[in-house]
Design a protein around this motif. Structure first.
Motif, mmCIF file in Angstrom:
data_model
loop_
_atom_site.group_PDB
_atom_site.id
_atom_site.type_symbol
_atom_site.label_atom_id
_atom_site.label_comp_id
_atom_site.label_asym_id
_atom_site.label_seq_id
_atom_site.Cartn_x
_atom_site.Cartn_y
_atom_site.Cartn_z
ATOM 1 N N GLU A 1 33.769 33.791 48.829
ATOM 2 C CA GLU A 1 33.390 34.791 49.828
ATOM 3 C C GLU A 1 32.441 35.866 49.289
ATOM 4 N N ARG A 2 32.114 35.811 48.021
ATOM 5 C CA ARG A 2 31.255 36.849 47.428
ATOM 6 C C ARG A 2 29.866 36.950 48.057
ATOM 7 N N PRO A 3 29.203 35.849 48.401
ATOM 8 C CA PRO A 3 27.881 35.990 49.026
ATOM 9 C C PRO A 3 27.928 36.720 50.371
ATOM 10 N N ALA A 4 29.061 36.642 51.066
ATOM 11 C CA ALA A 4 29.189 37.295 52.369
ATOM 12 C C ALA A 4 29.762 38.708 52.267
ATOM 13 N N ALA A 5 30.202 39.098 51.080
ATOM 14 C CA ALA A 5 30.806 40.420 50.895
ATOM 15 C C ALA A 5 29.692 41.453 50.706
ATOM 16 N N ARG A 6 29.335 42.121 51.788
ATOM 17 C CA ARG A 6 28.256 43.114 51.766
ATOM 18 C C ARG A 6 28.729 44.383 51.071
ATOM 19 N N LEU A 7 27.846 44.988 50.314
ATOM 20 C CA LEU A 7 28.143 46.239 49.618
ATOM 21 C C LEU A 7 27.364 47.377 50.248
ATOM 22 N N VAL A 8 27.958 48.551 50.228
ATOM 23 C CA VAL A 8 27.284 49.761 50.696
ATOM 24 C C VAL A 8 27.427 50.832 49.632
ATOM 25 N N ASP A 9 26.561 51.811 49.703
ATOM 26 C CA ASP A 9 26.569 52.915 48.752
ATOM 27 C C ASP A 9 27.971 53.517 48.658
ATOM 28 N N GLY A 10 28.464 53.667 47.441
ATOM 29 C CA GLY A 10 29.765 54.284 47.214
ATOM 30 C C GLY A 10 30.918 53.311 47.100
ATOM 31 N N ASP A 11 30.675 51.999 47.328
ATOM 32 C CA ASP A 11 31.758 51.030 47.199
ATOM 33 C C ASP A 11 32.307 51.023 45.776
ATOM 34 N N GLN A 12 33.587 50.687 45.669
ATOM 35 C CA GLN A 12 34.242 50.553 44.381
ATOM 36 C C GLN A 12 34.501 49.076 44.114
ATOM 37 N N VAL A 13 33.883 48.564 43.056
ATOM 38 C CA VAL A 13 33.988 47.155 42.703
ATOM 39 C C VAL A 13 34.775 47.035 41.402
ATOM 40 N N GLU A 14 35.756 46.141 41.405
ATOM 41 C CA GLU A 14 36.500 45.835 40.189
ATOM 42 C C GLU A 14 36.173 44.411 39.780
ATOM 43 N N VAL A 15 35.882 44.223 38.496
ATOM 44 C CA VAL A 15 35.588 42.906 37.952
ATOM 45 C C VAL A 15 36.543 42.692 36.780
ATOM 46 N N LEU A 16 37.380 41.687 36.896
ATOM 47 C CA LEU A 16 38.402 41.429 35.876
ATOM 48 C C LEU A 16 38.235 40.040 35.300
ATOM 49 N N ALA A 17 38.174 39.949 33.976
ATOM 50 C CA ALA A 17 38.060 38.669 33.298
ATOM 51 C C ALA A 17 39.463 38.244 32.841
ATOM 52 N N PRO A 18 39.764 36.949 32.937
ATOM 53 C CA PRO A 18 41.078 36.491 32.472
ATOM 54 C C PRO A 18 41.220 36.709 30.972
ATOM 55 N N MET A 19 42.433 37.033 30.563
ATOM 56 C CA MET A 19 42.698 37.275 29.139
ATOM 57 C C MET A 19 43.558 36.142 28.603
ATOM 58 N N GLN A 20 43.287 35.777 27.358
ATOM 59 C CA GLN A 20 44.107 34.757 26.698
ATOM 60 C C GLN A 20 45.043 35.453 25.733
ATOM 61 N N GLY A 21 46.115 34.823 25.486
ATOM 62 C CA GLY A 21 47.067 35.395 24.538
ATOM 63 C C GLY A 21 48.472 34.969 24.898
ATOM 64 N N GLY A 22 49.401 35.546 24.211
ATOM 65 C CA GLY A 22 50.753 35.121 24.494
ATOM 66 C C GLY A 22 51.779 36.066 24.067
#
Length: 65
Positions: free
Chosen positions: A44-65
């Motif tokens: 759905e990212r291509p359809a997710a329109r952004l506007v000035d002031g939006d808050q975007v979180e980007v999280l990468a998976p972590m490895q470990g145990g």
């Protein structure tokens, strides 16, 4: 436009989440995303329109145990 990415202010030209991720250097990376606290699936990212002031979180998976 100016958005917050993981709490940091960033200026971007892209109008959608997919383009913003490319512009911010996450292109092709496996990440989870949210806009204004709402999860946005990769399909759905291509359809997710952004506007000035939006808050975007980007999280990468972590490895470990």
């Amino acid at each position: 436009m100016r958005i917050l990415v993981n709490g940091a202010s960033r200026d971007i030209r892209a109008a959608d989440l997919s383009g913003a991720l490319e512009e911010l250097g996450y292109g092709g990376a496996v990440v989870a995303t949210a806009v204004n606290g709402e999860f946005v699936p990769a399909t759905e990212r291509p359809a997710a329109r952004l506007v000035d002031g939006d808050q975007v979180e980007v999280l990468a998976p972590m490895q470990g145990g």
